[in-house]
Design a protein around this motif. Structure first.
Motif, PDB file in Angstrom:
ATOM      1  N   ARG A  54       0.826  -1.208   0.000  1.00  0.00           N
ATOM      2  CA  ARG A  54       0.000   0.000   0.000  1.00  0.00           C
ATOM      3  C   ARG A  54       0.861   1.260   0.000  1.00  0.00           C
ATOM      4  NH1 ARG A  54      -3.182  -3.131   3.570  1.00  0.00           N
ATOM      5  NH2 ARG A  54      -2.282  -2.094   5.397  1.00  0.00           N
ATOM      6  N   TYR A  55       1.933   1.255   0.809  1.00  0.00           N
ATOM      7  CA  TYR A  55       2.835   2.416   0.832  1.00  0.00           C
ATOM      8  C   TYR A  55       3.456   2.631  -0.548  1.00  0.00           C
ATOM      9  CZ  TYR A  55       2.630   2.990   5.920  1.00  0.00           C
ATOM     10  OH  TYR A  55       2.214   3.232   7.199  1.00  0.00           O
ATOM     11  N   ASN A  56       3.868   1.551  -1.184  1.00  0.00           N
ATOM     12  CA  ASN A  56       4.462   1.666  -2.526  1.00  0.00           C
ATOM     13  C   ASN A  56       3.463   2.298  -3.508  1.00  0.00           C
ATOM     14  OD1 ASN A  56       6.816   0.484  -1.632  1.00  0.00           O
ATOM     15  ND2 ASN A  56       6.255  -1.575  -2.321  1.00  0.00           N
ATOM     16  N   ILE A  58       0.813   4.252  -2.765  1.00  0.00           N
ATOM     17  CA  ILE A  58       0.540   5.648  -2.424  1.00  0.00           C
ATOM     18  C   ILE A  58       1.706   6.540  -2.836  1.00  0.00           C
ATOM     19  CG2 ILE A  58       0.178   7.267  -0.516  1.00  0.00           C
ATOM     20  CD1 ILE A  58      -1.248   4.940   0.961  1.00  0.00           C
ATOM     21  N   LEU A  59       2.928   6.115  -2.517  1.00  0.00           N
ATOM     22  CA  LEU A  59       4.103   6.933  -2.830  1.00  0.00           C
ATOM     23  C   LEU A  59       4.315   7.062  -4.335  1.00  0.00           C
ATOM     24  CD1 LEU A  59       6.463   5.582  -0.031  1.00  0.00           C
ATOM     25  CD2 LEU A  59       5.793   7.972  -0.330  1.00  0.00           C
ATOM     26  N   GLY A  60       3.856   6.083  -5.084  1.00  0.00           N
ATOM     27  CA  GLY A  60       4.063   6.127  -6.524  1.00  0.00           C
ATOM     28  C   GLY A  60       2.962   6.806  -7.305  1.00  0.00           C
ATOM     29  N   GLN A  61       1.767   6.905  -6.697  1.00  0.00           N
ATOM     30  CA  GLN A  61       0.620   7.378  -7.480  1.00  0.00           C
ATOM     31  C   GLN A  61      -0.065   8.624  -6.922  1.00  0.00           C
ATOM     32  OE1 GLN A  61      -2.096   4.111  -7.953  1.00  0.00           O
ATOM     33  NE2 GLN A  61      -0.574   2.769  -8.899  1.00  0.00           N
ATOM     34  N   VAL A  62       0.100   8.899  -5.632  1.00  0.00           N
ATOM     35  CA  VAL A  62      -0.634   9.997  -5.004  1.00  0.00           C
ATOM     36  C   VAL A  62       0.253  11.231  -4.895  1.00  0.00           C
ATOM     37  CG1 VAL A  62      -1.870  10.732  -2.921  1.00  0.00           C
ATOM     38  CG2 VAL A  62      -2.028   8.349  -3.702  1.00  0.00           C
ATOM     39  N   GLU A  63      -0.320  12.393  -5.169  1.00  0.00           N
ATOM     40  CA  GLU A  63       0.433  13.644  -5.035  1.00  0.00           C
ATOM     41  C   GLU A  63       0.495  14.034  -3.557  1.00  0.00           C
ATOM     42  OE1 GLU A  63       0.259  18.247  -6.677  1.00  0.00           O
ATOM     43  OE2 GLU A  63      -0.851  16.668  -7.704  1.00  0.00           O
ATOM     44  N   LEU A  64       1.702  14.209  -3.054  1.00  0.00           N
ATOM     45  CA  LEU A  64       1.920  14.483  -1.636  1.00  0.00           C
ATOM     46  C   LEU A  64       2.827  15.690  -1.466  1.00  0.00           C
ATOM     47  CD1 LEU A  64       2.818  10.799  -0.692  1.00  0.00           C
ATOM     48  CD2 LEU A  64       0.616  11.886  -0.181  1.00  0.00           C
ATOM     49  N   ASN A  65       2.629  16.432  -0.363  1.00  0.00           N
ATOM     50  CA  ASN A  65       3.602  17.470  -0.051  1.00  0.00           C
ATOM     51  C   ASN A  65       4.818  16.836   0.631  1.00  0.00           C
ATOM     52  OD1 ASN A  65       3.125  17.252   2.806  1.00  0.00           O
ATOM     53  ND2 ASN A  65       1.350  18.610   2.610  1.00  0.00           N
ATOM     54  N   SER A  67       6.157  17.042   3.621  1.00  0.00           N
ATOM     55  CA  SER A  67       5.956  16.498   4.958  1.00  0.00           C
ATOM     56  C   SER A  67       5.219  15.168   4.913  1.00  0.00           C
ATOM     57  CB  SER A  67       5.183  17.497   5.820  1.00  0.00           C
ATOM     58  OG  SER A  67       4.959  16.966   7.118  1.00  0.00           O
ATOM     59  N   GLN A  68       4.188  15.089   4.090  1.00  0.00           N
ATOM     60  CA  GLN A  68       3.430  13.833   3.959  1.00  0.00           C
ATOM     61  C   GLN A  68       4.294  12.724   3.372  1.00  0.00           C
ATOM     62  OE1 GLN A  68       0.333  15.448   1.478  1.00  0.00           O
ATOM     63  NE2 GLN A  68      -1.166  15.553   3.169  1.00  0.00           N
ATOM     64  N   ARG A  69       5.071  13.060   2.336  1.00  0.00           N
ATOM     65  CA  ARG A  69       5.929  12.062   1.712  1.00  0.00           C
ATOM     66  C   ARG A  69       6.997  11.581   2.702  1.00  0.00           C
ATOM     67  NH1 ARG A  69       6.669  10.089  -3.224  1.00  0.00           N
ATOM     68  NH2 ARG A  69       5.042  11.491  -4.001  1.00  0.00           N
ATOM     69  N   GLN A  75       7.547   5.660   7.629  1.00  0.00           N
ATOM     70  CA  GLN A  75       6.728   4.510   8.019  1.00  0.00           C
ATOM     71  C   GLN A  75       7.069   3.276   7.187  1.00  0.00           C
ATOM     72  OE1 GLN A  75       2.618   5.842   7.883  1.00  0.00           O
ATOM     73  NE2 GLN A  75       3.112   7.653   9.097  1.00  0.00           N
ATOM     74  N   ARG A  76       7.293   3.481   5.884  1.00  0.00           N
ATOM     75  CA  ARG A  76       7.688   2.343   5.047  1.00  0.00           C
ATOM     76  C   ARG A  76       9.062   1.829   5.478  1.00  0.00           C
ATOM     77  NH1 ARG A  76       8.226   2.781  -1.455  1.00  0.00           N
ATOM     78  NH2 ARG A  76      10.099   3.926  -0.858  1.00  0.00           N
TER      79      ARG A  76
END
Length: 299
Positions: A54-56, A58-65, A67-69, A75-76
């Motif tokens: 799930r982390y992979n 989110i990190l690959g597909q969701v736009e994050l600022n 701090s969030q990234r 966590q990963r």
């Protein structure tokens, strides 16, 4: 004829028994490790694997600022670390710190991994950064103390481990690490301090028996025979054996019994409890033993 057969069978059994006794005595030193408890190595945690997927995603597909990234990378990284993928974990912690330089816990994890890799200067810098950001970070004192101990600076290690011990004087593991460092500087004083600390430890905590072993209050055989007491499942057993076999390894290293110590460190590693301090440094202990064998005692 039947009597001759029986006599031959008895002689064969006696010879086999003698041979097994000889092998056990040669390998384990007069019955040492004779009543070991073994555990099935813990399998890779399915929940951790699913969480990593799930982390992979989110990190690959969701736009994050940033701090969030950084938070997700951290966590990963902790999940990678918990399943033994330390290289991937180290990469994630480093990337998280580039995005969010005030993550004390990420520095702490990096320091641990630098210690495991014997990159001690980098380890000290990581733990210093942890404590600069969070001066009350208990585990940074433990981990920097361990790094200083393995880095050949036991006098400095003692200061950190005393600080860690003061936060919970009823924790046998804090007592043991303080003793391990102190014994490198003044063994007799370390034993006196260990005996004083023992008075503060709760008898119901199984790890108090490890302190009793180091003090000579109980035998190794008695310690081993009690490892199953109070254990309710395989996870608890693996955790306990990971810890017990590491400290038994350290006990035998101090006595110069490196062959027995090596076996205990390997047993600690075999539990697959990757996130425990004891598992992390069992491999380093094996490296040091191999170097000592090749170059002669150096600790």
């Amino acid at each position: 004829m039947m009597q001759c057969y029986r006599t031959l069978l008895m002689l064969t059994l006696l010879l086999l028994t003698a041979a097994c006794t000889s092998i056990n005595s040669h390998q384990y030193g007069n019955g040492q490790m004779g009543n070991l408890v073994l555990v099935e190595p813990l399998p890779a945690n399915m929940r951790s694997q699913m969480a990593l997927a799930r982390y992979n995603q989110i990190l690959g597909q969701v736009e994050l600022n940033d701090s969030q990234r950084a938070d997700l990378l951290y966590q990963r990284g902790t999940l990678y670390d918990s399943v033994g993928l330390s290289g991937l974990a180290q990469f994630d912690f480093s990337m998280a710190l580039k995005l969010k330089p005030d993550m004390a816990e990420a520095y702490n994890y990096l320091g641990i991994q630098h210690t495991q890799n014997r990159e001690f200067i980098r380890a000290y810098e990581s733990f210093d950064a942890t404590l600069e950001i969070d001066p009350d970070h208990d585990y940074a004192y433990l981990n920097r103390g361990i790094a200083l101990y393995y880095g050949g600076r036991p006098e400095l290690a003692i200061d950190d481990l005393h600080q860690y011990h003061k936060k919970d004087e009823q924790d046998p593991y804090r007592v043991l690490w303080t003793f391990i460092a102190e014994s490198e500087v003044d063994y007799e004083q370390a034993r006196r301090n260990l005996a004083d600390s023992r008075a503060q430890l709760p008898q119901e905590n199984w790890a108090t028996q490890l302190v009793d072993l180091y003090l000579g209050n109980i035998s190794e055989r008695k310690l081993l025979s009690g490892l199953l007491v109070g254990v309710e499942n395989q996870r608890e057993l693996a955790n306990r054996l990971c810890e017990a076999y590491f400290y038994l390894g350290k006990y035998h290293v101090a006595r110069g019994e490196t062959a027995v110590a090596s076996n205990y460190f390997k047993l600690s590693l075999s539990t697959n409890v990757f996130e425990f301090v004891e598992h992390r440094y069992a491999r380093l202990e094996l490296e040091l033993i191999r170097e000592d064998v090749l170059a002669g005692p150096r600790r």
